[in-house]
Design a protein around this motif. Structure first.
Motif, PDB file in Angstrom:
ATOM      1  N   THR A  18     -59.004 -67.309  80.801  1.00  0.00           N
ATOM      2  CA  THR A  18     -60.423 -67.362  81.167  1.00  0.00           C
ATOM      3  C   THR A  18     -60.637 -66.743  82.535  1.00  0.00           C
ATOM      4  N   GLY A  19     -59.734 -67.055  83.483  1.00  0.00           N
ATOM      5  CA  GLY A  19     -59.840 -66.472  84.818  1.00  0.00           C
ATOM      6  C   GLY A  19     -59.692 -64.964  84.796  1.00  0.00           C
ATOM      7  N   ILE A  20     -58.759 -64.476  83.987  1.00  0.00           N
ATOM      8  CA  ILE A  20     -58.574 -63.018  83.874  1.00  0.00           C
ATOM      9  C   ILE A  20     -59.831 -62.365  83.309  1.00  0.00           C
ATOM     10  N   LEU A  21     -60.344 -62.935  82.225  1.00  0.00           N
ATOM     11  CA  LEU A  21     -61.566 -62.395  81.623  1.00  0.00           C
ATOM     12  C   LEU A  21     -62.709 -62.385  82.621  1.00  0.00           C
ATOM     13  N   PHE A  22     -62.860 -63.474  83.351  1.00  0.00           N
ATOM     14  CA  PHE A  22     -63.984 -63.603  84.278  1.00  0.00           C
ATOM     15  C   PHE A  22     -63.867 -62.624  85.443  1.00  0.00           C
ATOM     16  N   ILE A  23     -62.729 -62.611  86.120  1.00  0.00           N
ATOM     17  CA  ILE A  23     -62.578 -61.791  87.324  1.00  0.00           C
ATOM     18  C   ILE A  23     -62.680 -60.302  87.000  1.00  0.00           C
ATOM     19  N   VAL A  24     -61.959 -59.860  85.978  1.00  0.00           N
ATOM     20  CA  VAL A  24     -61.971 -58.433  85.645  1.00  0.00           C
ATOM     21  C   VAL A  24     -63.347 -58.014  85.119  1.00  0.00           C
ATOM     22  N   SER A  25     -63.936 -58.833  84.258  1.00  0.00           N
ATOM     23  CA  SER A  25     -65.261 -58.498  83.718  1.00  0.00           C
ATOM     24  C   SER A  25     -66.318 -58.498  84.811  1.00  0.00           C
ATOM     25  N   ALA A  26     -66.249 -59.455  85.734  1.00  0.00           N
ATOM     26  CA  ALA A  26     -67.219 -59.504  86.834  1.00  0.00           C
ATOM     27  C   ALA A  26     -67.105 -58.266  87.708  1.00  0.00           C
ATOM     28  N   PHE A  27     -65.875 -57.814  87.957  1.00  0.00           N
ATOM     29  CA  PHE A  27     -65.657 -56.621  88.780  1.00  0.00           C
ATOM     30  C   PHE A  27     -66.295 -55.384  88.139  1.00  0.00           C
ATOM     31  N   PHE A  28     -65.981 -55.155  86.870  1.00  0.00           N
ATOM     32  CA  PHE A  28     -66.520 -53.976  86.199  1.00  0.00           C
ATOM     33  C   PHE A  28     -68.022 -54.094  85.958  1.00  0.00           C
ATOM     34  N   ALA A  29     -68.497 -55.304  85.685  1.00  0.00           N
ATOM     35  CA  ALA A  29     -69.932 -55.497  85.473  1.00  0.00           C
ATOM     36  C   ALA A  29     -70.707 -55.221  86.755  1.00  0.00           C
ATOM     37  N   LEU A  30     -70.131 -55.604  87.901  1.00  0.00           N
ATOM     38  CA  LEU A  30     -70.808 -55.352  89.177  1.00  0.00           C
ATOM     39  C   LEU A  30     -70.894 -53.854  89.458  1.00  0.00           C
ATOM     40  N   ILE A  31     -69.805 -53.135  89.197  1.00  0.00           N
ATOM     41  CA  ILE A  31     -69.820 -51.689  89.426  1.00  0.00           C
ATOM     42  C   ILE A  31     -70.793 -51.002  88.470  1.00  0.00           C
ATOM     43  N   LEU A  32     -70.652 -51.292  87.170  1.00  0.00           N
ATOM     44  CA  LEU A  32     -71.521 -50.652  86.186  1.00  0.00           C
ATOM     45  C   LEU A  32     -72.974 -51.057  86.387  1.00  0.00           C
ATOM     46  N   GLY A  33     -73.202 -52.330  86.691  1.00  0.00           N
ATOM     47  CA  GLY A  33     -74.566 -52.793  86.910  1.00  0.00           C
ATOM     48  C   GLY A  33     -75.222 -52.111  88.090  1.00  0.00           C
ATOM     49  N   THR A  34     -74.448 -51.875  89.148  1.00  0.00           N
ATOM     50  CA  THR A  34     -75.000 -51.176  90.316  1.00  0.00           C
ATOM     51  C   THR A  34     -75.372 -49.739  89.962  1.00  0.00           C
ATOM     52  N   SER A  93     -68.034 -57.019  80.021  1.00  0.00           N
ATOM     53  CA  SER A  93     -68.474 -56.165  81.135  1.00  0.00           C
ATOM     54  C   SER A  93     -69.758 -55.418  80.784  1.00  0.00           C
ATOM     55  N   LEU A  94     -69.781 -54.817  79.607  1.00  0.00           N
ATOM     56  CA  LEU A  94     -70.967 -54.060  79.191  1.00  0.00           C
ATOM     57  C   LEU A  94     -72.191 -54.970  79.072  1.00  0.00           C
ATOM     58  N   TYR A  95     -71.981 -56.164  78.541  1.00  0.00           N
ATOM     59  CA  TYR A  95     -73.091 -57.106  78.352  1.00  0.00           C
ATOM     60  C   TYR A  95     -73.601 -57.631  79.693  1.00  0.00           C
ATOM     61  N   THR A  96     -72.684 -58.072  80.549  1.00  0.00           N
ATOM     62  CA  THR A  96     -73.078 -58.668  81.829  1.00  0.00           C
ATOM     63  C   THR A  96     -73.675 -57.632  82.768  1.00  0.00           C
ATOM     64  N   ALA A  97     -73.238 -56.385  82.652  1.00  0.00           N
ATOM     65  CA  ALA A  97     -73.739 -55.332  83.535  1.00  0.00           C
ATOM     66  C   ALA A  97     -75.250 -55.163  83.423  1.00  0.00           C
ATOM     67  N   THR A  98     -75.814 -55.438  82.256  1.00  0.00           N
ATOM     68  CA  THR A  98     -77.262 -55.293  82.103  1.00  0.00           C
ATOM     69  C   THR A  98     -78.005 -56.307  82.969  1.00  0.00           C
TER      70      THR A  98
END
Length: 216
Positions: A18-34, A93-98
């Motif tokens: 869960t931690g791996i999914l969260f940290i990596v997804s949050a990182f990519f979502a923040l970049i893509l979202g920006t 990542s794709l979902y959260t980035a929106t």
């Protein structure tokens, strides 16, 4: 306590993933979202249209459908194979980035227009105005909504349990197979999630709010 202590390796593995999914997804979502937020405020109509299309399409799709595509549909396309954890990270990542993009865009809209006009007046092009003047101010104003998005992401990682990812959401099913009460397992999982949100993400949010409030 027996449910926890006798299955400690199951809880450890589940929340580690869960931690791996969260940290990596949050990182990519923040970049893509920006990037998507920058596209949505771009003076180029094609970029604004692409950003709007992406946000409106992905945000209005159920997360389960997106994860199902990457877990079940993607392998049939004959592209580079990925494991289930990688597929879950891509989907999350794709979902959260929106949602990250919309939060950042709202922060951009709070920056006074005079800031952008002053940047243009000294000869800065759009991208430099955005990255050097507007985005730093926008991020300071969107810390609470951004962390709300990340808290939702932490809880959304449990959806990956339905696609063969052994994370916190899959603990209940594994406990049932071992003959332990599933309800007790769910209560432990819920308690750990509460601890993660209240004990980790909330203090982190307050830290950044206090730090950037002083800097501002």
């Amino acid at each position: 306590m027996d449910t926890l202590t006798e299955n400690l390796e199951l809880f450890t593995t589940g929340f580690k993933n869960t931690g791996i999914l969260f940290i990596v997804s949050a990182f990519f979502a923040l970049i893509l979202g920006t990037v998507v937020a920058a596209m949505r405020v771009s003076p180029v109509p094609a970029m604004r249209g692409a950003g709007t299309l992406y946000v409106n399409t992905v945000r209005n799709m159920p997360l389960t459908v997106i994860l199902a595509f990457f877990a079940l549909g993607y392998p049939k396309l004959g592209l580079v194979p990925v494991n289930f954890i990688t597929a879950a990270i891509i989907g999350l990542s794709l979902y959260t980035a929106t949602y990250v993009a919309e939060a950042i865009r709202s922060g951009i809209n709070t920056v006074p227009v005079g800031q952008a006009e002053a940047a243009r007046a000294i000869g800065l092009p759009f991208m430099q105005s955005l990255t050097l003047v507007i985005l730093p101010q926008a991020f300071r104003s969107v810390i609470p909504p951004l962390f709300n998005v990340f808290i939702a992401l932490l809880k959304n990682t449990t959806v990956a349990a339905g696609f063969s990812v052994l994370e916190a959401g899959a603990i209940r099913a594994n406990l049932s197979e071992r003959g332990f009460p599933a309800l007790t397992g769910l209560l432990w999982v819920a308690l750990i999630f509460v601890i993660l949100v209240i004990g980790v993400l909330s203090p982190l949010q307050r830290y950044f709010e206090n730090k950037w409030r002083v800097a501002r």
